[in-house]
Design an enzyme around this catalytic site. Structure first.
Site, PDB file in Angstrom:
ATOM      1  N   ASP A 175      -8.673 -43.708 -28.995  1.00  0.00           N
ATOM      2  CA  ASP A 175      -7.272 -43.266 -29.009  1.00  0.00           C
ATOM      3  C   ASP A 175      -6.388 -44.259 -29.758  1.00  0.00           C
ATOM      4  O   ASP A 175      -6.480 -45.472 -29.555  1.00  0.00           O
ATOM      5  CB  ASP A 175      -6.741 -43.159 -27.578  1.00  0.00           C
ATOM      6  CG  ASP A 175      -7.509 -42.154 -26.730  1.00  0.00           C
ATOM      7  OD1 ASP A 175      -8.741 -42.085 -26.878  1.00  0.00           O
ATOM      8  OD2 ASP A 175      -6.870 -41.464 -25.920  1.00  0.00           O
ATOM      9  N   ASP A 228      -6.780 -38.080 -30.250  1.00  0.00           N
ATOM     10  CA  ASP A 228      -5.527 -38.619 -29.702  1.00  0.00           C
ATOM     11  C   ASP A 228      -4.865 -39.560 -30.702  1.00  0.00           C
ATOM     12  O   ASP A 228      -4.628 -40.742 -30.421  1.00  0.00           O
ATOM     13  CB  ASP A 228      -5.768 -39.314 -28.355  1.00  0.00           C
ATOM     14  CG  ASP A 228      -5.813 -38.314 -27.206  1.00  0.00           C
ATOM     15  OD1 ASP A 228      -5.900 -37.096 -27.466  1.00  0.00           O
ATOM     16  OD2 ASP A 228      -5.764 -38.746 -26.037  1.00  0.00           O
ATOM     17  N   ASN A 287      -7.426 -34.289 -26.762  1.00  0.00           N
ATOM     18  CA  ASN A 287      -6.601 -33.372 -25.969  1.00  0.00           C
ATOM     19  C   ASN A 287      -5.128 -33.447 -26.331  1.00  0.00           C
ATOM     20  O   ASN A 287      -4.342 -32.556 -25.983  1.00  0.00           O
ATOM     21  CB  ASN A 287      -6.787 -33.634 -24.464  1.00  0.00           C
ATOM     22  CG  ASN A 287      -6.269 -34.987 -24.032  1.00  0.00           C
ATOM     23  OD1 ASN A 287      -6.607 -36.014 -24.623  1.00  0.00           O
ATOM     24  ND2 ASN A 287      -5.452 -35.027 -22.996  1.00  0.00           N
ATOM     25  N   HIS A 297     -10.360 -41.344 -24.468  1.00  0.00           N
ATOM     26  CA  HIS A 297      -9.606 -40.603 -23.448  1.00  0.00           C
ATOM     27  C   HIS A 297      -9.052 -41.454 -22.312  1.00  0.00           C
ATOM     28  O   HIS A 297      -8.135 -41.018 -21.632  1.00  0.00           O
ATOM     29  CB  HIS A 297     -10.507 -39.499 -22.873  1.00  0.00           C
ATOM     30  CG  HIS A 297      -9.815 -38.421 -22.111  1.00  0.00           C
ATOM     31  ND1 HIS A 297      -8.628 -37.847 -22.522  1.00  0.00           N
ATOM     32  CD2 HIS A 297     -10.142 -37.791 -20.953  1.00  0.00           C
ATOM     33  CE1 HIS A 297      -8.276 -36.914 -21.656  1.00  0.00           C
ATOM     34  NE2 HIS A 297      -9.161 -36.862 -20.700  1.00  0.00           N
ATOM     35  N   ASP A 310       3.147  -8.522 -19.868  1.00  0.00           N
ATOM     36  CA  ASP A 310       3.386  -7.178 -20.406  1.00  0.00           C
ATOM     37  C   ASP A 310       2.054  -6.450 -20.552  1.00  0.00           C
ATOM     38  O   ASP A 310       1.502  -6.293 -21.640  1.00  0.00           O
ATOM     39  CB  ASP A 310       4.106  -7.293 -21.753  1.00  0.00           C
ATOM     40  CG  ASP A 310       4.329  -5.941 -22.428  1.00  0.00           C
ATOM     41  OD1 ASP A 310       4.291  -4.917 -21.718  1.00  0.00           O
ATOM     42  OD2 ASP A 310       4.505  -5.924 -23.654  1.00  0.00           O
ATOM     43  N   SER A 329       3.948  -2.785 -24.117  1.00  0.00           N
ATOM     44  CA  SER A 329       5.106  -1.991 -24.517  1.00  0.00           C
ATOM     45  C   SER A 329       6.207  -2.823 -25.157  1.00  0.00           C
ATOM     46  O   SER A 329       7.166  -2.286 -25.700  1.00  0.00           O
ATOM     47  CB  SER A 329       5.680  -1.281 -23.283  1.00  0.00           C
ATOM     48  OG  SER A 329       6.167  -2.239 -22.342  1.00  0.00           O
ATOM     49  N   GLU A 385       8.031  -4.698 -23.327  1.00  0.00           N
ATOM     50  CA  GLU A 385       8.975  -4.887 -22.225  1.00  0.00           C
ATOM     51  C   GLU A 385       8.192  -5.073 -20.930  1.00  0.00           C
ATOM     52  O   GLU A 385       7.097  -4.532 -20.773  1.00  0.00           O
ATOM     53  CB  GLU A 385       9.910  -3.678 -22.092  1.00  0.00           C
ATOM     54  CG  GLU A 385      10.809  -3.460 -23.300  1.00  0.00           C
ATOM     55  CD  GLU A 385      11.590  -2.163 -23.193  1.00  0.00           C
ATOM     56  OE1 GLU A 385      12.784  -2.161 -23.550  1.00  0.00           O
ATOM     57  OE2 GLU A 385      10.992  -1.147 -22.759  1.00  0.00           O
ATOM     58  N   GLU A 400       5.053  -4.911 -13.272  1.00  0.00           N
ATOM     59  CA  GLU A 400       4.297  -5.945 -13.987  1.00  0.00           C
ATOM     60  C   GLU A 400       4.717  -7.332 -13.514  1.00  0.00           C
ATOM     61  O   GLU A 400       3.876  -8.237 -13.375  1.00  0.00           O
ATOM     62  CB  GLU A 400       4.514  -5.794 -15.494  1.00  0.00           C
ATOM     63  CG  GLU A 400       3.830  -4.560 -16.079  1.00  0.00           C
ATOM     64  CD  GLU A 400       4.230  -4.283 -17.514  1.00  0.00           C
ATOM     65  OE1 GLU A 400       3.420  -3.669 -18.234  1.00  0.00           O
ATOM     66  OE2 GLU A 400       5.342  -4.666 -17.916  1.00  0.00           O
ATOM     67  N   ASP A 427      18.806  -2.267 -18.049  1.00  0.00           N
ATOM     68  CA  ASP A 427      18.018  -1.053 -18.309  1.00  0.00           C
ATOM     69  C   ASP A 427      16.762  -0.969 -17.447  1.00  0.00           C
ATOM     70  O   ASP A 427      15.937  -0.074 -17.626  1.00  0.00           O
ATOM     71  CB  ASP A 427      17.649  -0.953 -19.788  1.00  0.00           C
ATOM     72  CG  ASP A 427      16.738  -2.086 -20.248  1.00  0.00           C
ATOM     73  OD1 ASP A 427      16.472  -3.002 -19.432  1.00  0.00           O
ATOM     74  OD2 ASP A 427      16.303  -2.078 -21.417  1.00  0.00           O
ATOM     75  N   GLU A 475      15.402 -11.231 -23.706  1.00  0.00           N
ATOM     76  CA  GLU A 475      15.964 -11.465 -22.378  1.00  0.00           C
ATOM     77  C   GLU A 475      15.139 -12.493 -21.615  1.00  0.00           C
ATOM     78  O   GLU A 475      15.684 -13.331 -20.880  1.00  0.00           O
ATOM     79  CB  GLU A 475      16.015 -10.142 -21.596  1.00  0.00           C
ATOM     80  CG  GLU A 475      17.058  -9.158 -22.124  1.00  0.00           C
ATOM     81  CD  GLU A 475      16.980  -7.818 -21.416  1.00  0.00           C
ATOM     82  OE1 GLU A 475      18.037  -7.233 -21.141  1.00  0.00           O
ATOM     83  OE2 GLU A 475      15.853  -7.354 -21.138  1.00  0.00           O
TER      84      GLU A 475
END
Length: 659
Positions: free
Chosen positions: A158, A187, A219, A360, A539, A543, A545, A550, A583, A590
């Site tokens: 690393d 790393d 990682n 690591h 989802d 769709s 939405e 869901e 809706d 959103e």
């Protein structure tokens, strides 16, 4: 020798042994603080992987269709011209062109080693990244390394953004060539401040000497980790006008980095380790290009997700060796496994290998043997936690695969100017600062728990109760009784004034350090790809939405990861609040906006709490011991940036040890 002289010698010997024992006890305590904090923060990131895993387990129909967020843009991303915008401020007048030659390497080293004016023009940064990704894409998952021509090979662990350590290695060991090949074992970025320069220099070395430089993925070659541990913020700060495009190309570099190397068909070199299920044949057959991030579900192009191969990659990136037999989940990191000597022996026999080299884990001396010398850990970032906290090291292996270790400490002149006591003080102060910042996350909970043991509101509780609360709330597994004098200074030997602990957490030096950090929520919101992936999996009907049904399915999984945080009804109500246009469904915009608003509200609440406590501090001045400790932490953790001098190092070769 007379009797008095003998008594004096015995007295001095006892004093010295007690002194050495106390020194070693504090060294181990500081080391435990650093390591436990590091692993505790990684647990948060690993939880994201576990959450995705559970989502996919319970919504398998979603896993195959989703996560194609930039599959079509990859070719154009790597082939487009380097039409980067000019950055504000100066960039170095250094021209880089393909093919990269040794003269370009010398130029980059000269530019990067300076503390100021070390930014390349973004078009050259993009050029190195693109050409590196294109070339890496042609490589197999496991690189085959040989000493047939070179008679030796160097393996580095690393680096974590420590450019000074990389330059020390190149200065002491020489640039790569057909007679001096290197394996860099992952790393390269995060934590240190020069991760971009480390990555660019390593890619340039690889492009200049493709047969002599082998780069393995670690990682932290993962944008999800970068959002938490500093690399994304580093790139944003250095290239504010171009960071989004540069980070997108860096993702392409990550996805095409090989997963490991095999030396002379006898030594496996991987970043983390192995598990009892690790199969090199399976790893060689994986389409690694799907794994832009190891912590997020891979790109599947509509095919069902193979969780077995995902686990194979996770294990070799995240696992650690243990002294006891068996293979168990790595609860300290929250990801990968702990593998015992029996797992190592079975793996080596099954694949006809002699031993494993991995990285690591930070080690005090830069390297460590385990499992009857069949697992070697190599860590190349010196001064990783603080100046003087640890040595870095690299391995040189000859034709007989006999390892020679070279230990070093970069910026040695900074340490030489300090006495041993001052060096120990700097390490201790850095450890306490990191611990106090972590404890800030639990500040209110700590106060509530302390008061449960103080019904008369005296401000004092027993040492036993103080230790109990500290462990119950933080779950860090630290020797709290030993740390009592540091975290609750000025109290007597039997009782603890817990307000001194809370006052320390509210001092300016700790608040400023907290502001410089990145929370899990910050990292998640900054890395919107993770939020998009979560949205896509929830989802289920594709769709675009998310319906309340869901959401309800996903909440059942969330409550498994966050037991007791909220009731199902409360979480459903929060889902309804995401529906900004009313809706009855939540679209992607959103969903993201809800996280943004939540993030803004959280930060406003933090600012309000800080303001309120500042007013309290102004009216009730912290005790002198707290002020003195805060001042000491502040003084001892200031780092003065200066030009890097690769010759300013202490290095020594460790006697060969047959593995």
């Amino acid at each position: 020798m007379d009797e008095n002289a003998i008594r004096a010698a015995i007295f001095i010997q006892k004093w010295y042994r007690r002194h050495q024992a106390r020194r070693e006890m504090m060294r181990r305590c500081n080391w435990q603080i650093f390591q436990n904090l590091e692993y505790a923060s990684e647990q948060d990131q690993a939880e994201l992987y576990k959450f995705f895993n559970d989502l996919i387990k319970h919504m398998p129909q979603a896993a195959g269709r989703k996560n194609q967020h930039h599959g079509e843009s990859i070719i154009s991303l790597l082939d487009e011209k380097d039409d980067m915008m000019d950055e504000l401020g100066d960039t170095v007048n250094a021209k880089i062109e393909m093919p990269i030659r040794k003269s370009h390497i010398d130029l980059l080293i000269d530019v990067f080693r300076k503390k100021r004016g070390n930014r390349l023009h973004p078009k050259y940064v993009a050029l190195i990244l693109r050409e590196g990704a294109k070339s890496l894409k042609q490589l197999p998952n496991i690189s085959m390394v040989s000493t047939a021509v070179s008679q030796q090979v160097t393996v580095c662990g690393d680096l974590h953004g420590k450019l000074d350590d990389l330059l020390v290695v190149l200065h002491k060991n020489g640039l790569p060539s057909s007679s001096n090949p290197y394996v860099f074992n992952g790393d390269f970025v995060d934590r240190g401040k020069r991760g971009l320069e480390v990555l660019l220099l390593l890619l340039s070395l690889y492009l200049a000497f493709p047969q002599a430089v082998f780069l393995n993925r670690g990682n932290h070659e993962d944008s999800v980790m970068n959002a938490r541990y500093g690399f994304i913020r580093e790139v944003e700060g250095k290239y504010p006008r171009n960071h989004k495009r540069l980070l997108a190309i860096i993702d392409e570099v990550y996805r095409w980095l090989p997963l490991g190397s095999v030396l002379n068909s006898r030594v496996l070199i991987v970043h983390g380790g192995i598990s009892d299920n690790t199969s090199l044949d399976l790893i060689k057959s994986i389409d690694r290009g799907k794994y832009v991030s190891i912590l997020r579900p891979p790109l599947t192009d509509g095919e069902p997700l193979d969780k077995t191969e995902w686990q194979q990659i996770f294990d070799i990136m995240w696992s650690d060796p243990q002294t006891v037999m068996g293979c168990v989940p790595n609860t300290l990191r929250g990801a990968g496994v702990w593998f015992g000597p029996d797992v190592t022996e079975n793996f080596l026999q099954r694949h006809r290998l002699s031993y494993v080299i991995r990285s690591h884990e930070c080690k005090p001396n830069g390297h460590e043997f385990m499992h009857d010398n069949k697992v070697i850990t190599i860590f190349s970032a010196s001064n990783y936690y603080a100046i003087g906290s640890n040595k870095g090291a690299y391995i040189r292996l000859n034709n007989q695969l006999m390892p020679h270790f070279v230990q070093y400490i970069s910026a040695a002149s900074q340490s030489k100017r300090l006495s041993f006591k001052q060096r120990m003080g700097m390490v201790e102060s850095s450890a306490l600062k990191e611990l106090a910042v972590k404890m800030r996350d639990y500040r209110d909970e700590l106060e509530d728990e302390f008061k449960k043991f103080d019904p008369d509101n005296t401000g004092c509780i027993t040492i036993t109760n103080w230790c109990y609360v500290m462990e119950k709330v933080t779950k860090l597994g630290l020797p709290w009784r030993l740390l009592r004098d540091k975290l609750a200074p000025g109290t007597d030997s039997h009782m603890v004034n817990y307000y001194t602990t809370l006052d320390l957490l509210d001092t300016d030096v700790i608040l400023e350090a907290e502001a410089d950090g990145t929370s899990v929520m910050d990292a998640l919101y900054a890395n919107k790809a993770s939020l998009v992936a979560i949205f896509n999996i929830i989802d289920a009907d594709d769709s675009g939405e998310i319906t309340l049904d869901e959401f309800e399915t996903a909440i059942d999984l969330l409550t498994a990861h966050m037991p007791g945080a909220y009731s199902k009804e409360e979480m459903l109500e929060k889902c309804r609040m995401m529906d900004l246009n009313g809706d009855g469904k939540v679209d992607l915009n959103e969903f993201l906006e809800a996280f943004r608003l939540s993030d803004v509200q959280r930060k406003q609440q933090q600012d309000e709490n800080t303001r309120r406590r500042s007013e309290v501090r102004a009216s009730t001045k912290p005790s002198d011991p707290v002020t003195e400790l805060a001042d000491r932490i502040s003084r001892n953790t200031v780092i003065v940036e200066q030009d890097i001098d690769p010759s300013d190092c202490e290095a020594k070769v460790i006697k060969p040890n047959k593995a």
